[in-house]
Design a protein around this motif. Structure first.
Motif, PDB file in Angstrom:
ATOM      1  N   ARG A  19      -1.176 -20.273 -16.334  1.00 41.19           N
ATOM      2  CA  ARG A  19      -1.394 -19.104 -17.179  1.00 41.19           C
ATOM      3  C   ARG A  19      -2.736 -18.420 -16.921  1.00 41.19           C
ATOM      4  N   ASP A  20      -3.835 -19.164 -16.971  1.00 41.50           N
ATOM      5  CA  ASP A  20      -5.158 -18.551 -16.816  1.00 41.50           C
ATOM      6  C   ASP A  20      -5.345 -17.961 -15.426  1.00 41.50           C
ATOM      7  N   GLU A  21      -4.786 -18.614 -14.424  1.00 44.07           N
ATOM      8  CA  GLU A  21      -4.886 -18.097 -13.058  1.00 44.07           C
ATOM      9  C   GLU A  21      -4.127 -16.779 -12.909  1.00 44.07           C
ATOM     10  N   LEU A  22      -3.010 -16.645 -13.581  1.00 37.92           N
ATOM     11  CA  LEU A  22      -2.165 -15.471 -13.411  1.00 37.92           C
ATOM     12  C   LEU A  22      -2.686 -14.254 -14.164  1.00 37.92           C
ATOM     13  N   VAL A  23      -3.289 -14.453 -15.319  1.00 36.73           N
ATOM     14  CA  VAL A  23      -3.725 -13.295 -16.108  1.00 36.73           C
ATOM     15  C   VAL A  23      -5.071 -12.759 -15.648  1.00 36.73           C
ATOM     16  N   GLY A  24      -5.747 -13.443 -14.742  1.00 36.50           N
ATOM     17  CA  GLY A  24      -7.075 -13.004 -14.340  1.00 36.50           C
ATOM     18  C   GLY A  24      -7.135 -12.325 -12.991  1.00 36.50           C
ATOM     19  N   VAL A  25      -5.998 -11.891 -12.437  1.00 37.79           N
ATOM     20  CA  VAL A  25      -5.981 -11.306 -11.095  1.00 37.79           C
ATOM     21  C   VAL A  25      -6.314  -9.816 -11.183  1.00 37.79           C
ATOM     22  N   ALA A  26      -7.401  -9.416 -10.539  1.00 44.58           N
ATOM     23  CA  ALA A  26      -7.809  -8.008 -10.551  1.00 44.58           C
ATOM     24  C   ALA A  26      -6.720  -7.138  -9.956  1.00 44.58           C
ATOM     25  N   GLY A  27      -6.561  -5.953 -10.528  1.00 47.57           N
ATOM     26  CA  GLY A  27      -5.573  -5.002 -10.020  1.00 47.57           C
ATOM     27  C   GLY A  27      -4.183  -5.208 -10.577  1.00 47.57           C
ATOM     28  N   THR A  28      -3.981  -6.254 -11.396  1.00 46.03           N
ATOM     29  CA  THR A  28      -2.653  -6.541 -11.935  1.00 46.03           C
ATOM     30  C   THR A  28      -2.709  -6.729 -13.445  1.00 46.03           C
ATOM     31  N   ARG A  29      -1.550  -6.603 -14.030  1.00 45.86           N
ATOM     32  CA  ARG A  29      -1.367  -6.884 -15.445  1.00 45.86           C
ATOM     33  C   ARG A  29      -0.019  -7.586 -15.562  1.00 45.86           C
ATOM     34  N   VAL A  30      -0.014  -8.791 -16.130  1.00 46.03           N
ATOM     35  CA  VAL A  30       1.253  -9.498 -16.326  1.00 46.03           C
ATOM     36  C   VAL A  30       2.005  -8.791 -17.446  1.00 46.03           C
ATOM     37  N   ALA A  31       3.122  -8.156 -17.057  1.00 47.93           N
ATOM     38  CA  ALA A  31       3.851  -7.308 -17.995  1.00 47.93           C
ATOM     39  C   ALA A  31       5.056  -8.005 -18.607  1.00 47.93           C
ATOM     40  N   GLY A  32       5.499  -9.110 -18.006  1.00 42.51           N
ATOM     41  CA  GLY A  32       6.684  -9.767 -18.527  1.00 42.51           C
ATOM     42  C   GLY A  32       7.291 -10.696 -17.507  1.00 42.51           C
ATOM     43  N   ALA A  33       8.599 -10.826 -17.560  1.00 41.20           N
ATOM     44  CA  ALA A  33       9.294 -11.797 -16.713  1.00 41.20           C
ATOM     45  C   ALA A  33      10.547 -11.187 -16.115  1.00 41.20           C
ATOM     46  N   ALA A  56      -4.723  -7.415  -4.813  1.00 40.07           N
ATOM     47  CA  ALA A  56      -5.738  -7.011  -3.844  1.00 40.07           C
ATOM     48  C   ALA A  56      -5.518  -5.584  -3.370  1.00 40.07           C
ATOM     49  N   VAL A  57      -4.260  -5.235  -3.090  1.00 39.78           N
ATOM     50  CA  VAL A  57      -3.960  -3.881  -2.617  1.00 39.78           C
ATOM     51  C   VAL A  57      -4.135  -2.876  -3.748  1.00 39.78           C
ATOM     52  N   ALA A  58      -3.657  -3.203  -4.944  1.00 40.33           N
ATOM     53  CA  ALA A  58      -3.798  -2.287  -6.071  1.00 40.33           C
ATOM     54  C   ALA A  58      -5.259  -2.054  -6.403  1.00 40.33           C
ATOM     55  N   ASP A  59      -6.053  -3.115  -6.398  1.00 40.85           N
ATOM     56  CA  ASP A  59      -7.481  -2.979  -6.707  1.00 40.85           C
ATOM     57  C   ASP A  59      -8.180  -2.117  -5.670  1.00 40.85           C
ATOM     58  N   ARG A  60      -7.817  -2.287  -4.411  1.00 36.67           N
ATOM     59  CA  ARG A  60      -8.411  -1.485  -3.341  1.00 36.67           C
ATOM     60  C   ARG A  60      -8.085  -0.006  -3.514  1.00 36.67           C
ATOM     61  N   LEU A  61      -6.896   0.278  -4.056  1.00 37.73           N
ATOM     62  CA  LEU A  61      -6.486   1.665  -4.263  1.00 37.73           C
ATOM     63  C   LEU A  61      -6.912   2.204  -5.621  1.00 37.73           C
ATOM     64  N   ALA A  95       0.831  -1.201   0.000  1.00 36.88           N
ATOM     65  CA  ALA A  95       0.000   0.000   0.000  1.00 36.88           C
ATOM     66  C   ALA A  95       0.865   1.249   0.000  1.00 36.88           C
ATOM     67  N   GLU A  96       1.943   1.245   0.785  1.00 37.76           N
ATOM     68  CA  GLU A  96       2.808   2.416   0.816  1.00 37.76           C
ATOM     69  C   GLU A  96       3.496   2.625  -0.529  1.00 37.76           C
ATOM     70  N   ALA A  97       3.985   1.545  -1.127  1.00 29.24           N
ATOM     71  CA  ALA A  97       4.660   1.674  -2.417  1.00 29.24           C
ATOM     72  C   ALA A  97       3.701   2.166  -3.492  1.00 29.24           C
ATOM     73  N   LEU A  98       2.525   1.577  -3.564  1.00 28.48           N
ATOM     74  CA  LEU A  98       1.553   1.972  -4.589  1.00 28.48           C
ATOM     75  C   LEU A  98       1.075   3.396  -4.374  1.00 28.48           C
ATOM     76  N   THR A  99       0.897   3.793  -3.125  1.00 27.10           N
ATOM     77  CA  THR A  99       0.463   5.159  -2.829  1.00 27.10           C
ATOM     78  C   THR A  99       1.506   6.171  -3.273  1.00 27.10           C
ATOM     79  N   HIS A 100       2.775   5.811  -3.184  1.00 22.76           N
ATOM     80  CA  HIS A 100       3.846   6.718  -3.614  1.00 22.76           C
ATOM     81  C   HIS A 100       4.052   6.703  -5.127  1.00 22.76           C
ATOM     82  N   GLY A 101       3.376   5.810  -5.839  1.00 23.51           N
ATOM     83  CA  GLY A 101       3.474   5.817  -7.291  1.00 23.51           C
ATOM     84  C   GLY A 101       4.262   4.695  -7.908  1.00 23.51           C
ATOM     85  N   VAL A 102       4.712   3.708  -7.103  1.00 27.27           N
ATOM     86  CA  VAL A 102       5.388   2.546  -7.668  1.00 27.27           C
ATOM     87  C   VAL A 102       4.348   1.702  -8.401  1.00 27.27           C
TER      88      VAL A 102
END
Length: 413
Positions: A169-183, A123-128, A100-107
């Motif tokens: 794969r399907d479990e990872l791409v469907g998480v609210a608040g996130t986007r799988v950007a790479g590795a 979960a934290v990103a979606d809440r924010l 929450a602190e990191a996301l609030t600061h813009g990370v």
């Protein structure tokens, strides 16, 4: 009187001296060894001193992006003026409060180690009300180069086992608040030579390309890790890599044809290589003694000052350079610290000059894994002074402050 004895007299010992000129030189050398399209992360755990981070992320020439693993490191890089949008947040134990602190600061860029870690970030990103770009840290099933610290191919708290990712794969791409950007890969540390480093990078790039195909997710960002070598607490020069740039470009061209135009953006990361030779540890000789045929030189800074890696058995023995005495090395003795534990050893049975109480000895190549990797709170001794210079100019002197004593709360029945 040498420069180091002057600084020791002025600021006391134990003391670290960091030369920003050496930081700039290491950064320049490493950027020159990499294709110009690559990003370079600075691993703040190596040394989070804000002035070193400021030189790393700004300073002369191209700037590094910060890689952090705690909100304490986040505070340091923000104090240094880093852009939160440039930060990569890593680590296997990120708590909801830290996120929450990191996301609030813009990370917005996170390396995630497991499905549970990804869900927690989401979960934290979606809440924010924001989206976190997540790199899947990969624990490859195999590796190539030999190294002092192997970070892949074994059971580990770090990363997804590569062979399990396609089924997730399907479990990872469907998480609210996130986007799988790479590795994100980090297979080794301190490669033994340039050929080993190149072989490991080539292997990593090949595994990443195969993984991208298996997942069916176009990577927008690919962190291929590091492994750049540097001497640690011993005399020596860090290597300059002359063939790495061409080898990386060739491998990336073969596996990721769009990388030169940012599809994906590619990054490496480094810590010790960038700051290791910028630092010198100065300790003062307190006492000399013999015990059952062995000599001991007792100094005022031990594993509480330079102990993180020593405690893991990775730096013994250190090498020292005498200051305040002209005597050549002429005896074998153990260099030990002031703590009341037999584990307080900086070097066991090493070559030392004929020292006397009051002399100063310097441990070279000590700019990485110093105070913040040491047992600072043990026995309540003060932290070492950290002196930042640029050449002969002293820019600052500071000391990490830790609270002494305890704050007691009243219990309830």
């Amino acid at each position: 009187m040498t420069r180091y004895t002057e600084l020791a007299e002025r600021f006391g010992t134990p003391a670290y001296v960091y030369d920003l000129g050496r930081v700039a030189a290491a950064k320049r050398d490493l950027f020159a060894a990499l294709p110009e399209e690559l990003h370079l992360f600075y691993a703040a755990k190596a040394n989070p001193h804000p002035e070193l981070v400021r030189e790393m992320c700004g300073g002369e020439g191209r700037g590094c992006r910060p890689e952090i693993s705690s909100v304490g490191e986040l505070a340091a890089v923000l104090e240094a003026g880093a852009d939160p949008a440039d930060v990569l947040y890593t680590g296997p134990g990120k708590t909801e409060e830290e996120l929450a602190e990191a996301l609030t600061h813009g990370v917005r860029l996170f390396s995630v180690e497991s499905p549970g870690d990804l869900r927690r970030v989401g979960a934290v990103a979606d809440r924010l009300g924001v989206i976190a770009d997540c790199l899947l840290r990969v624990n490859s099933a195999s590796a190539t180069a030999s190294t002092s610290i192997r970070m892949t191919g074994v059971p580990s708290q770090f990363g997804f086992d590569s062979e399990t990712l396609p089924a997730l794969r399907d479990e990872l791409v469907g998480v609210a608040g996130t986007r799988v950007a790479g590795a994100h890969f980090f297979p080794l540390s301190n490669a033994k030579d340039e050929a080993s480093l190149i072989a490991e990078f080539r292997h990593t790039i090949g595994v990443a390309a195969q993984l991208q195909e298996e997942l069916g997710i176009p990577f927008r960002f690919l962190d291929i890790g590091g492994g750049f070598a540097a001497p640690y607490a011993v005399a020596g020069e860090r290597p300059v890599y002359g063939t790495l740039r061409a080898a990386l470009a060739e491998s990336l061209d073969a596996h990721f044809p769009g990388w030169r135009t940012g599809a994906p953006r590619v990054a490496c990361e480094s810590g010790r290589y960038l700051v290791g030779d910028s630092g010198t540890l100065l300790v003062g000789v307190v006492n000399l003694k013999e015990s059952r045929g062995r000599r001991f030189a007792i100094v005022d800074g031990g594993i509480n000052t330079f102990g993180g890696m020593s405690g893991l058995g990775r730096i013994l023995p250190v090498s020292v350079e005498p200051h305040g005495t002209d005597a050549p090395p002429e005896q074998i003795a153990s260099l030990v610290g002031p703590l009341c534990t037999p584990g307080d050893i900086l070097g066991r049975d090493i070559k030392l000059p004929a020292l006397a109480p009051g002399d100063v000895v310097a441990v070279p190549n000590a700019g990485a894994y110093g105070p913040t990797a040491s047992l600072l709170m043990f026995l309540g001794r003060p932290a070492p002074v950290e002196v930042v210079v640029r050449g002969d100019e002293v820019l600052s002197a500071s000391r990490i402050q830790h609270t002494r004593g305890y704050e007691y709360g009243r219990g309830t029945r």
